[in-house]
Design a protein around this motif. Sequence first.
Motif, PDB file in Angstrom:
ATOM      1  N   TRP A  33       0.832  -1.211   0.000  1.00 38.82           N
ATOM      2  CA  TRP A  33       0.000   0.000   0.000  1.00 38.82           C
ATOM      3  C   TRP A  33       0.867   1.261   0.000  1.00 38.82           C
ATOM      4  N   SER A  34       1.948   1.252   0.779  1.00 28.91           N
ATOM      5  CA  SER A  34       2.844   2.406   0.834  1.00 28.91           C
ATOM      6  C   SER A  34       3.475   2.663  -0.525  1.00 28.91           C
ATOM      7  N   VAL A  35       3.817   1.582  -1.240  1.00 31.05           N
ATOM      8  CA  VAL A  35       4.399   1.737  -2.582  1.00 31.05           C
ATOM      9  C   VAL A  35       3.368   2.335  -3.536  1.00 31.05           C
ATOM     10  N   GLN A  36       2.142   1.805  -3.456  1.00 30.55           N
ATOM     11  CA  GLN A  36       1.097   2.250  -4.376  1.00 30.55           C
ATOM     12  C   GLN A  36       0.577   3.645  -4.067  1.00 30.55           C
ATOM     13  N   HIS A  37       0.789   4.096  -2.843  1.00 34.07           N
ATOM     14  CA  HIS A  37       0.321   5.435  -2.432  1.00 34.07           C
ATOM     15  C   HIS A  37       1.516   6.259  -1.972  1.00 34.07           C
ATOM     16  N   PHE A  38       2.531   6.267  -2.811  1.00 39.38           N
ATOM     17  CA  PHE A  38       3.784   6.960  -2.475  1.00 39.38           C
ATOM     18  C   PHE A  38       3.543   8.426  -2.112  1.00 39.38           C
ATOM     19  N   LYS A  39       2.771   9.122  -2.928  1.00 43.15           N
ATOM     20  CA  LYS A  39       2.550  10.546  -2.687  1.00 43.15           C
ATOM     21  C   LYS A  39       1.812  10.771  -1.368  1.00 43.15           C
ATOM     22  N   THR A 289       8.917  -4.668  -8.183  1.00 40.79           N
ATOM     23  CA  THR A 289       9.280  -3.841  -7.032  1.00 40.79           C
ATOM     24  C   THR A 289       8.257  -3.942  -5.912  1.00 40.79           C
ATOM     25  N   ALA A 290       6.965  -3.799  -6.233  1.00 38.47           N
ATOM     26  CA  ALA A 290       5.929  -3.844  -5.196  1.00 38.47           C
ATOM     27  C   ALA A 290       5.918  -5.204  -4.496  1.00 38.47           C
ATOM     28  N   GLU A 291       6.052  -6.282  -5.295  1.00 38.60           N
ATOM     29  CA  GLU A 291       6.059  -7.619  -4.712  1.00 38.60           C
ATOM     30  C   GLU A 291       7.284  -7.823  -3.827  1.00 38.60           C
ATOM     31  N   ALA A 292       8.414  -7.277  -4.246  1.00 39.16           N
ATOM     32  CA  ALA A 292       9.635  -7.368  -3.440  1.00 39.16           C
ATOM     33  C   ALA A 292       9.471  -6.621  -2.124  1.00 39.16           C
ATOM     34  N   VAL A 293       8.812  -5.478  -2.169  1.00 42.01           N
ATOM     35  CA  VAL A 293       8.550  -4.728  -0.938  1.00 42.01           C
ATOM     36  C   VAL A 293       7.640  -5.532  -0.018  1.00 42.01           C
ATOM     37  N   GLY A 294       6.618  -6.180  -0.588  1.00 38.30           N
ATOM     38  CA  GLY A 294       5.721  -6.998   0.217  1.00 38.30           C
ATOM     39  C   GLY A 294       6.456  -8.119   0.916  1.00 38.30           C
ATOM     40  N   GLU A 295       7.329  -8.829   0.180  1.00 36.02           N
ATOM     41  CA  GLU A 295       8.118  -9.905   0.797  1.00 36.02           C
ATOM     42  C   GLU A 295       9.037  -9.347   1.878  1.00 36.02           C
ATOM     43  N   THR A 296       9.662  -8.211   1.592  1.00 34.23           N
ATOM     44  CA  THR A 296      10.569  -7.594   2.563  1.00 34.23           C
ATOM     45  C   THR A 296       9.856  -7.273   3.869  1.00 34.23           C
ATOM     46  N   MET A 297       8.679  -6.710   3.758  1.00 35.32           N
ATOM     47  CA  MET A 297       7.939  -6.330   4.954  1.00 35.32           C
ATOM     48  C   MET A 297       7.399  -7.534   5.700  1.00 35.32           C
ATOM     49  N   ASP A 298       7.027  -8.603   4.951  1.00 34.07           N
ATOM     50  CA  ASP A 298       6.505  -9.800   5.611  1.00 34.07           C
ATOM     51  C   ASP A 298       7.580 -10.564   6.374  1.00 34.07           C
ATOM     52  N   THR A 299       8.833 -10.348   6.031  1.00 29.51           N
ATOM     53  CA  THR A 299       9.928 -11.068   6.677  1.00 29.51           C
ATOM     54  C   THR A 299      10.745 -10.114   7.557  1.00 29.51           C
ATOM     55  N   ALA A 300      11.569  -9.296   6.908  1.00 26.33           N
ATOM     56  CA  ALA A 300      12.394  -8.357   7.678  1.00 26.33           C
ATOM     57  C   ALA A 300      11.536  -7.343   8.414  1.00 26.33           C
ATOM     58  N   GLY A 301      10.406  -6.951   7.831  1.00 23.34           N
ATOM     59  CA  GLY A 301       9.521  -5.986   8.492  1.00 23.34           C
ATOM     60  C   GLY A 301       9.012  -6.500   9.823  1.00 23.34           C
ATOM     61  N   LYS A 302       8.681  -7.789   9.881  1.00 21.77           N
ATOM     62  CA  LYS A 302       8.226  -8.378  11.151  1.00 21.77           C
ATOM     63  C   LYS A 302       9.335  -8.340  12.189  1.00 21.77           C
ATOM     64  N   ALA A 303      10.570  -8.630  11.749  1.00 22.63           N
ATOM     65  CA  ALA A 303      11.696  -8.584  12.674  1.00 22.63           C
ATOM     66  C   ALA A 303      11.905  -7.166  13.201  1.00 22.63           C
ATOM     67  N   VAL A 304      11.763  -6.191  12.323  1.00 20.07           N
ATOM     68  CA  VAL A 304      11.919  -4.792  12.739  1.00 20.07           C
ATOM     69  C   VAL A 304      10.826  -4.406  13.733  1.00 20.07           C
ATOM     70  N   LEU A 305       9.595  -4.808  13.461  1.00 19.42           N
ATOM     71  CA  LEU A 305       8.495  -4.494  14.372  1.00 19.42           C
ATOM     72  C   LEU A 305       8.719  -5.141  15.735  1.00 19.42           C
ATOM     73  N   LEU A 306       9.151  -6.388  15.728  1.00 18.60           N
ATOM     74  CA  LEU A 306       9.436  -7.071  16.984  1.00 18.60           C
ATOM     75  C   LEU A 306      10.596  -6.401  17.712  1.00 18.60           C
ATOM     76  N   SER A 307      11.621  -6.024  16.956  1.00 19.56           N
ATOM     77  CA  SER A 307      12.763  -5.335  17.555  1.00 19.56           C
ATOM     78  C   SER A 307      12.330  -4.021  18.203  1.00 19.56           C
ATOM     79  N   GLY A 308      11.528  -3.243  17.476  1.00 17.58           N
ATOM     80  CA  GLY A 308      11.054  -1.977  18.032  1.00 17.58           C
ATOM     81  C   GLY A 308      10.236  -2.184  19.291  1.00 17.58           C
ATOM     82  N   ALA A 309       9.389  -3.202  19.278  1.00 21.72           N
ATOM     83  CA  ALA A 309       8.576  -3.497  20.460  1.00 21.72           C
ATOM     84  C   ALA A 309       9.462  -3.876  21.641  1.00 21.72           C
ATOM     85  N   THR A 310      10.522  -4.634  21.371  1.00 21.30           N
ATOM     86  CA  THR A 310      11.440  -5.045  22.436  1.00 21.30           C
ATOM     87  C   THR A 310      12.170  -3.846  23.013  1.00 21.30           C
TER      88      THR A 310
END
Length: 723
Positions: A33-39, A289-310
């Motif tokens: 969604w962030s990619v598709q609504h960049f502006k 690109t959009a699909e790559a962003v989706g995969e990135t967020m589903d994997t590394a994004g979860k780790a980042v969210l967990l890290s931030g929560a910690t």
Amino acid sequence: MNSSAPVLTDGPPQSGPGSAAARPGLLGRLGVWSVQHFKTVLVGWLVVVAALGAFAPQVTTALSGAGWQANGSDSVKVRALAQDHFAGNASSALQIVVHADRPVTDPAVQQVITRAEATAGADPRVSVVIPPQPGATVSQDGRTAILLAGAKANPDEMVRAADDLKGPLAALSGNGVQVNATGASVLWSDFNTANHDAMMKSEIMSWPVTLAILVLAFGSLVAAGLPLLLTMAGLAASAGSLVLISHLFPVSIWAMNFAMMFALALGIDYALFLVMRFRGARTGRHRGTAEAVGETMDTAGKAVLLSGATVLVSLSAVMLVPSPAFRSMAGGIMLAVLFVLAATLTLLPAVLGRLGHRVDALALPWVRTGEQRSPRFAAWGERLWKHPLRYGALALVALLALAAPVIGLRTAMPSITVIPTTDSARAGYTTVQQAFGPGAPGTLQVLTPTSQAARSAATVAATPGIAGVMPTQAAADGSGWSMIQAVPTVDPSNPQLGTTVHTLRAELPHDTLVGGAAVENLDLQHLLTQKTPLVIGVVMGLGFLLLLIALRAPLISALGTAASLLSTGAAFGVARLIFQDGHGAGLLGFHPQGFLDGWAPVFFFAMIFAIAMDYTVFLLASAKEHYERTGDPKEAMVGAMAHSGRVIFAAAAVMVAVFFTFSLSGPLPPKEMGVVLGVAVLLDAALVRLVLLPVLLRLTGHAAWHTPAWLDRILPKIPFSHG
């Protein structure tokens, strides 16, 4: 547990060209969604940064300089009562020291005293200026006099009054007369100024090193700029928020200093993890690109969210310490983390989507863009898998040896020596000691019901450690309180003062309170000592709980949490050798106090644990992702090292460089912070996350990822694999 289990996928595979991709999860959909609504995302962040950033320039003047106190303590009660009933003669009052090369009764000196009285009295935050009193605030040789500028405002405003008055008062010096403002408020004014300037200087020094490491880590100039994007957005928003919050309750100026450090550190960590994964997602499976962003967020994004929560959970435990400075510092860091985390999960994927392959623009010649798996760290993982006991034992022995000195660690609140000798507070402090005795700067204030004043005064005078007692002063407003001021025999930083205060509190009549600036430090130190085990326990407990929820693996969650204690203990062991025992003091340019500053165990532990768990999350989230896909413990460990080892190494290198520049600062507190945090990050990354934790994954094998049936039923199912 393998990738065929239904609980481990985000949805059924989608058909289409080259698609082994699964339907994006919640974070993946947010990224797309962030990619598709960049502006929309960009404009939204510009509005947030502009709206809050407009207040950011006020941050150095709006935030408070005091707050280092134990709320609810007797000493804080004494300060409030003294301000209300004794014309502002509280610990926050300003002392104006006039020292001359001739008696203070000389007309020229008297003129200076009169001008000093007028200068201080014109400030609306000063209640009344009490002129020097012979036999009390005039020295025996008659050449030093003290004026007392009573506190009419709260301690934070009195620090600001010190900021405004110490310069004009010092300007009255000349012709053999020296004028200096001193006292607790002036000390905090000088302390904050010296440390703020040192931290700004250190951060400026660290930027070239940081930028160089970023370019090397990301491999391209464009990608290296992404952490700066997150940092600037997070800093501007958090700085403005702190200014707005300061209108509701006091916020320590240190909150902004630490927020800057964490915004930079986490901005780099999170950007590294997501950009590396994005490159691999684009290149490895030739995705859009959009699909790559989706995969990135589903994997590394979860780790980042967990890290931030910690990180947020670790710092929230500091709120258990009822001290305004500690709570606002922790709150400031948490605000910065929240904004950086929000920018990482929305603004960064939007920018990555817009950049696409241009994220590798201006790449270094030798960099293989798109390479996600590091051959070097994969080889290191293979070596650890073959020889776990050899490398694990070496790392463990090294950490335990460095941690051993922590057994004799002593802590206390900082002495006057932490500010430069030329600063007003220290110059006045030294003059008072030379003229009135070593304990004069730490004069005790005893408030007692007037009906018991005579008995209390006799008890104070007979107490060992008391050099002299001033005449008892009854409150003029008829409140029923009387004040007894007593001069100790020792310097305020001497541990014997604590014994004297303890004796007074034990022997004085009921309802009698002992306070004064030095006693406020003692009460704060006692509070910190008392709360340290609780804070450590809560931090570790909540950290373990978050890992357990995310990983669904109690064994490795417990081991990952416990391993953080090793690097923390080793860092404090090194700190004891340097700052308490003085080893290397000449090299770092300081004189040891014989102890570590009292706030270090509580606050630094929370910060170290937050950073250490940041790396733990990156490593274990990557390991879990590989285990979910293959069910192979070896691939989980080696794959995690290959995919996240370089990120951990690069992020740690940046943080170590930043922290160690603080050890070159002039004042002692930034040196302590730089050494403790720098050593902790260095040891944690080099020995714990890149050696010991992988070894533990090797030794525990499948058991590391086992989830008991009863736990499986109550824990949420959070997959880290994608497709």
